[in-house]
Design a protein around this motif. Structure first.
Motif, PDB file in Angstrom:
ATOM      1  N   LEU A  84      35.675 -26.053  82.801  1.00 48.86           N
ATOM      2  CA  LEU A  84      35.146 -25.778  84.133  1.00 48.86           C
ATOM      3  C   LEU A  84      33.703 -25.318  84.099  1.00 48.86           C
ATOM      4  O   LEU A  84      33.267 -24.665  83.149  1.00 48.86           O
ATOM      5  N   ASP A  85      32.989 -25.667  85.146  1.00 47.18           N
ATOM      6  CA  ASP A  85      31.669 -25.079  85.365  1.00 47.18           C
ATOM      7  C   ASP A  85      31.708 -24.523  86.785  1.00 47.18           C
ATOM      8  O   ASP A  85      31.711 -25.278  87.756  1.00 47.18           O
ATOM      9  N   ILE A  86      31.775 -23.216  86.880  1.00 48.57           N
ATOM     10  CA  ILE A  86      31.917 -22.608  88.204  1.00 48.57           C
ATOM     11  C   ILE A  86      30.559 -22.092  88.648  1.00 48.57           C
ATOM     12  O   ILE A  86      30.092 -21.049  88.195  1.00 48.57           O
ATOM     13  N   GLY A  87      29.917 -22.894  89.492  1.00 51.17           N
ATOM     14  CA  GLY A  87      28.564 -22.551  89.914  1.00 51.17           C
ATOM     15  C   GLY A  87      28.551 -21.810  91.232  1.00 51.17           C
ATOM     16  O   GLY A  87      29.591 -21.502  91.813  1.00 51.17           O
ATOM     17  N   GLY A  88      27.336 -21.538  91.686  1.00 52.11           N
ATOM     18  CA  GLY A  88      27.167 -20.824  92.945  1.00 52.11           C
ATOM     19  C   GLY A  88      27.642 -21.649  94.135  1.00 52.11           C
ATOM     20  O   GLY A  88      28.120 -21.102  95.128  1.00 52.11           O
ATOM     21  N   SER A 250      22.333 -24.630  92.374  1.00 51.91           N
ATOM     22  CA  SER A 250      21.983 -23.584  93.338  1.00 51.91           C
ATOM     23  C   SER A 250      20.652 -22.986  92.900  1.00 51.91           C
ATOM     24  O   SER A 250      19.792 -22.669  93.698  1.00 51.91           O
ATOM     25  N   GLY A 251      20.512 -22.856  91.604  1.00 53.87           N
ATOM     26  CA  GLY A 251      19.248 -22.417  91.044  1.00 53.87           C
ATOM     27  C   GLY A 251      18.650 -23.545  90.215  1.00 53.87           C
ATOM     28  O   GLY A 251      19.227 -24.610  90.109  1.00 53.87           O
ATOM     29  N   GLY A 268      12.122 -21.462  85.390  1.00 51.42           N
ATOM     30  CA  GLY A 268      13.209 -21.628  86.357  1.00 51.42           C
ATOM     31  C   GLY A 268      13.324 -20.412  87.208  1.00 51.42           C
ATOM     32  O   GLY A 268      13.373 -19.318  86.709  1.00 51.42           O
ATOM     33  N   ASP A 269      13.313 -20.653  88.449  1.00 47.19           N
ATOM     34  CA  ASP A 269      13.348 -19.526  89.357  1.00 47.19           C
ATOM     35  C   ASP A 269      14.499 -19.697  90.330  1.00 47.19           C
ATOM     36  O   ASP A 269      14.453 -20.527  91.223  1.00 47.19           O
ATOM     37  N   ASN A 270      15.500 -18.923  90.111  1.00 45.33           N
ATOM     38  CA  ASN A 270      16.678 -19.055  90.957  1.00 45.33           C
ATOM     39  C   ASN A 270      16.435 -18.652  92.396  1.00 45.33           C
ATOM     40  O   ASN A 270      16.725 -19.402  93.312  1.00 45.33           O
ATOM     41  N   SER A 271      15.877 -17.477  92.560  1.00 46.52           N
ATOM     42  CA  SER A 271      15.934 -16.886  93.888  1.00 46.52           C
ATOM     43  C   SER A 271      15.199 -17.712  94.944  1.00 46.52           C
ATOM     44  O   SER A 271      15.749 -17.972  96.008  1.00 46.52           O
ATOM     45  N   PHE A 348      16.486 -35.025  84.922  1.00 45.92           N
ATOM     46  CA  PHE A 348      16.903 -34.133  85.997  1.00 45.92           C
ATOM     47  C   PHE A 348      18.424 -34.165  86.142  1.00 45.92           C
ATOM     48  O   PHE A 348      19.026 -35.228  86.188  1.00 45.92           O
ATOM     49  N   GLY A 349      19.016 -32.982  86.216  1.00 41.60           N
ATOM     50  CA  GLY A 349      20.458 -32.901  86.411  1.00 41.60           C
ATOM     51  C   GLY A 349      20.775 -31.942  87.540  1.00 41.60           C
ATOM     52  O   GLY A 349      19.871 -31.388  88.176  1.00 41.60           O
ATOM     53  N   GLY A 350      22.060 -31.739  87.775  1.00 39.46           N
ATOM     54  CA  GLY A 350      22.495 -30.807  88.808  1.00 39.46           C
ATOM     55  C   GLY A 350      22.869 -31.522  90.091  1.00 39.46           C
ATOM     56  O   GLY A 350      22.383 -32.616  90.376  1.00 39.46           O
ATOM     57  N   PHE A 351      23.735 -30.908  90.851  1.00 34.56           N
ATOM     58  CA  PHE A 351      24.253 -31.578  92.046  1.00 34.56           C
ATOM     59  C   PHE A 351      23.262 -31.657  93.199  1.00 34.56           C
ATOM     60  O   PHE A 351      23.490 -32.336  94.181  1.00 34.56           O
ATOM     61  N   PHE A 352      22.159 -30.932  93.082  1.00 32.52           N
ATOM     62  CA  PHE A 352      21.131 -31.067  94.100  1.00 32.52           C
ATOM     63  C   PHE A 352      20.625 -32.520  94.153  1.00 32.52           C
ATOM     64  O   PHE A 352      20.357 -33.061  95.212  1.00 32.52           O
TER      65      PHE A 352
END
Ligand SMILES: Nc1ncnc2c1ncn2[C@@H]1O[C@H](COP(=O)(O)OP(=O)(O)OP(=O)(O)O)[C@@H](O)[C@H]1O
Ligand SMILES: CC(C)(CO)[C@@H](O)C(=O)NCCC(=O)O
Ligand SMILES: [Mn+2]
Length: 867
Positions: A84-88, A250-251, A268-271, A348-352
């Motif tokens: 699992l990868d439980i993201g924001g 999310s970040g 990388g800047d999450n906020s 580039f990866g991630g669900f964004f």
């Protein structure tokens, strides 16, 4: 996205909810306990079942034991099934499914194995079992759905098929690998609800491991995206590192990757991004805009004139502007980091990203613009699952590291994505439920099957599309990107064909399936559908159940075609070979295992009846005439192809034998490609006989019986070993490797050459019994063998063939490819390390024009000697 407004949020539109591509539906077919009619097929390339690893099997104990224990040293039971990868924002699940069915090793297979000295001994410490990798996602806000899903499929206990689940044993210390912030946050909940402990894996480790695995093991995983155009690229393993990995979830995480397990987080800047991303998502819905109004106001403060209210702007316009701003920034920041470390490639990866054309174009534009074309933005088909895959990789005993691209076959089973991918209740149990789901889907109307209008995307010159005119078009088509990852079938028994001259540059498809070409095939395949359904239903006894399945199949396949019309690159790099295979796979998904079974039987019988006469005729000729007659015979008999509309129309006008005779009469040389004379000279070189011929056959009936068998017999009588290569699974009216031995045995009844060779090859056993002593004293024959090719399609991709065929190829010095699918649609331009003879009758006007500037029924005899 930031889940700051979850309580009051209206339901997310269904079409924005796709699972990572594959859901439970496709397993309905597996779940149906009944073994398929073709279950003797042991090659499990596709819709078929994974195997037990029997290598090194040994009886433990004395031979007198009534029930001795059988040790399977390479069979691993504790293979881990879920990570699992439980993201924001989202929970990503990667899970593995397999079946414990024992493969049936028939006599043909065992004797071939012995003869070809195929060793299946232990090569690795943790063997990968055949099985499937599934990719699914849930919203983190709906964690309960995810828990229900895991629980109903018993994924945490190895799946409903696992021995521990069946025996009802309750292992009390199940540990599941998990990454992402939620692995900490929700650990207690997992313990409480499922009784499992989450073993936390570092998020960056996982992202990198996932990306490295994908780039190594999945062919054409990466692609560039410019001006609305996807272009798949194959990354050379020796030229992969270093690269920049930018994961936008999310970040945002920016990682410099130098090798396996070697990386450094650079930025990388999450906020900041967190908030903005949340805003975009909110932007899809008006009420959400209201909730995040302050964020938008600060970003857009200067551009929004004072006398306008927020409500004066269309939500979709606002979200698009935001999306552009963020994507553009991500592109620029990534480029700056690439510059800082001198990196040329950014993945580039991630669900964004999530396959959004608009986002990818904007990012690509920014990278291209700022780097003046020096750096390249690349995207990944499994972009959202890097972390989850990495967590899966972190199990010690998964064996995935050993996999190469040729072991993986991606399938696109029909399933929930077509109704939006939402999980409604527990997963489907059996085929009936699947059909009723299909019925609902059919009733729901055409909006699902109809192609989504997309038109040619107009670019803004800023690396983005023109602003969509309504919510319905471009954004909607992005939403269906839900389907862009399929199920990965892990098939350890597949190999690269060793006689390929250069596997790296080999491209199976002769013609690119571009827009025009796809349009043509769309029509061809759609037109063929009613007839195919009729045959498929008849092959299953024409019952009501079969009719329902036939209907469902037709809808499912039409939906695939519609999806591909909408986005030709939706299923990755996709050629005609994939398209034709998709149709066969779709039939199998709806439990049609051999739609042409009775046609094949009828034609085999009719052809076998005239074979003795044909052989006599051939035997009366001199060597040179006979060779020509044999090749003519192959070309003429290749007319029996139920995949060609023109030919099927012919079959209504005469009997098999009549058509065969007519076809032979029309064999006028020179053929459209005619290298016969060169081939003949090579064959007649007495000092340099071939050693072993691999003869890949095509259709059942006259094609194989009156065309290919007599040709094979010619080689045998010249002392050349023959390996007949046939499909592992049915496709149209193609003969399969399972069906061949019976045909050979039948033919051998009238022919001593075939009989002795078939015996030598272990194809027929005990044939001598009952036959008079005459043959017993004859000299031993070279063997005639049969191997399966690993395919269930009318085409062949030589990057992925059965290990049996790969083994047979090692001593071969001649390869004969027969038929349109295997020698024209695919492999016409393929180069091999041995001599190759490509034989086909062109049974399609358009193809004849395109490839040869010729006409339908032209014949091709292409001989390509290596020296
Ligand atoms: N159905 C959806 N619900 C929420 N976000 C979605 C959805 N579909 C796509 N997204 C996008 O995916 C992003 C989340 O990406 P991803 O799942 O890779 O990150 P995450 O793992 O949740 O976040 P992080 O790793 O930062 O904790 C969201 O910010 C949003 O842009
Ligand atoms: C599907 C194959 C490749 C099977 O040999 C062949 O029949 C074909 O290319 N058919 C084209 C469709 C048609 O001509 O009707
Ligand atoms: Mn065929």
């Amino acid at each position: 996205m930031a889940a700051n407004n979850s309580g009051s949020e209206p339901p997310i539109p269904e079409d924005d909810e796709g699972l990572g591509g594959v859901t439970h539906e496709e397993e309905a077919a597996e779940a149906k306990g009944k073994a398929p009619a073709a279950s003797t097929t042991t090659m499990n390339r596709s819709g078929s079942r994974p195997q037990l690893d029997l290598s090194g099997a040994a009886i433990h104990g004395t031979l007198e034991d009534r029930n001795p224990t059988i040790l399977l040293p390479n069979q691993s039971d504790d293979i881990s099934h879920l990570a699992l990868d439980i993201g924001g924002s989202l929970i990503k699940l990667v899970y593995f499914s397999r079946h414990a069915d024992q493969p049936t090793e028939d006599k043909r297979k065992l004797s071939t194995k012995r003869r070809l000295e195929i060793f299946t001994g232990a090569r690795r410490s943790y063997p990968v079992l055949g099985g499937r990798l599934h990719f699914v996602k849930f919203e983190t806000g709906k964690l309960n759905e995810c828990l229900d899903f895991i629980s109903s499929k018993q994924l945490h206990r190895g799946g409903v098929d696992s021995p521990s689940w069946r025996s009802g044993a309750q292992p009390d210390n199940i540990v599941i690998k998990a990454t992402g912030g939620g692995a900490f946050k929700y650990a207690d909940l997992f313990k409480e609800r499922l009784g499992v402990s989450l073993e936390k894996e570092d998020e960056m480790d996982c992202l990198v491991a996932g990306a490295n695995f994908l780039l190594k093991a999945i062919r054409h995983e990466a692609f560039t995206h410019m001006d609305g155009q996807k272009e798949y690229v194959q990354i050379d393993q020796n030229d992969l590192f270093p690269y920049l990995l930018v994961n936008v979830g999310s970040g945002v995480s920016i990682i410099k990757v130098d090798g396996h397990g070697k990386f450094q987080r650079v930025s990388g800047d999450n906020s900041t991004i967190d908030m903005l991303v949340g805003d975009i998502y909110g932007g899809l819905d008006y009420s959400k805009i209201g909730l995040s109004a302050s964020t938008i106001a600060s970003s857009f403060g200067k551009t929004i004139s004072d006398n306008k209210e927020l409500s004066d702007y269309r939500p979709e316009d606002i979200s698009l502007s935001l999306l552009r701003m963020i994507s553009y920034n991500i592109g620029q920041i990534s480029y700056l980091n690439a510059l800082r470390y001198g990196l040329k490639r950014i993945f580039f990866g991630g669900f964004f990203i999530r396959g959004h054309a608009y986002t990818m174009d904007t990012i690509s534009f920014a990278v291209h613009f700022w780097s003046k074309g020096e750096a390249k933005a690349m995207f990944l088909r499994h972009e959202g699952f890097l972390g989850a895959l990495g967590a899966f990789m972190s199990y010690e005993k998964h064996g995935l590291d050993d996999l190469s691209a040729h072991h993986l076959v991606e399938r696109f089973p029909m399933g929930a994505p077509y109704v939006g991918g939402k999980i409604h209740g527990p997963p489907l149990g059996d085929l009936n439920e699947k059909i009723s789901w299909m019925e609902k889907f059919v009733q729901k109307g055409t909006q699902i099957t109809a192609p989504v209008p997309m038109g040619a995307p107009a670019t803004t010159g800023m690396g983005g599309f023109e602003r969509p005119t309504s919510k319905g078009d471009i954004l909607r088509s992005d939403a269906s990107a839900a389907l862009n990852v399929g199920v990965l079938h892990l098939v350890p028994s597949l190999d690269v064909f060793p006689l390929l001259e250069d596997p790296k540059t080999y491209e199976p498809n002769t013609i690119d399936l571009d827009h025009d070409e796809f349009k043509y095939w769309f029509t061809i395949l759609s037109d063929h559908l009613p007839d195919l359904v009729e045959k498929a239903v008849a092959s299953e006894g024409g019952t009501d159940d079969a009719k329902r399945r036939g209907d469902a199949f037709a809808h499912a396949f039409s939906a695939h075609l519609a999806r591909l019309t909408e986005e030709p690159a939706a299923y990755g790099k996709f050629g005609l070979a994939n398209l034709l295979e998709l149709r066969e796979e779709c039939l199998r998904e709806f439990q049609f295992f051999d739609a042409y079974v009775s046609i094949k039987q009828r034609e085999n019988e009719a052809s076998l009846a005239v074979l003795p006469d044909l052989l006599m005729e051939l035997d009366s000729m001199d060597e040179e005439d006979r060779l020509l007659a044999l090749i003519e015979g192959v070309l003429a008999a290749n007319i029996f192809d139920w995949g060609s509309k023109a030919c099927v129309d012919l079959y209504n006008q005469g009997t098999i034998i009549e058509i065969y005779r007519m076809s032979r009469k029309k064999m006028q040389r020179p053929w459209r490609i005619d290298n016969f004379d060169t081939f003949k000279s090579r064959m007649l070189k007495k000092d340099q006989p071939y050693k072993r011929a691999l003869i890949s056959v095509d259709n059942a009936g006259a094609d194989v019986v009156l065309g290919m068998l007599p040709l094979a017999r010619e080689f045998l009588r010249r002392g050349v070993e023959v390996v007949l290569v046939a499909n592992s699974l049915p496709a149209l009216n193609d003969i399969t490797a399972n069906e061949l031995p019976e045909i050979v045995a039948e033919a051998a009844k009238h022919c001593g050459i075939l009989r002795k060779a078939a015996e030598a090859g272990g194809l027929i056993v005990d044939a001598m019994a009952g036959i008079q002593g005459d043959a017993k004293d004859e000299p031993a024959s070279v063997p005639l063998m049969v191997v399966e090719n690993g395919c269930g399609s009318p085409c062949i991709d030589f990057r992925q063939v059965s290990s049996e065929l790969a083994a047979a190829a090692k001593d071969a010095d001649l390869l004969i490819l027969e038929g349109m699918g295997r020698s024209l649609h695919t492999n016409l331009n393929a180069r091999f390390k041995c001599d190759a003879l490509k034989l086909a009758m062109v049974k399609n006007q358009r193809l004849a024009e395109k490839l040869f500037n010729g006409n339908i029924y032209d014949c091709i005899c292409k001989f390509e000697p290596v020296s």
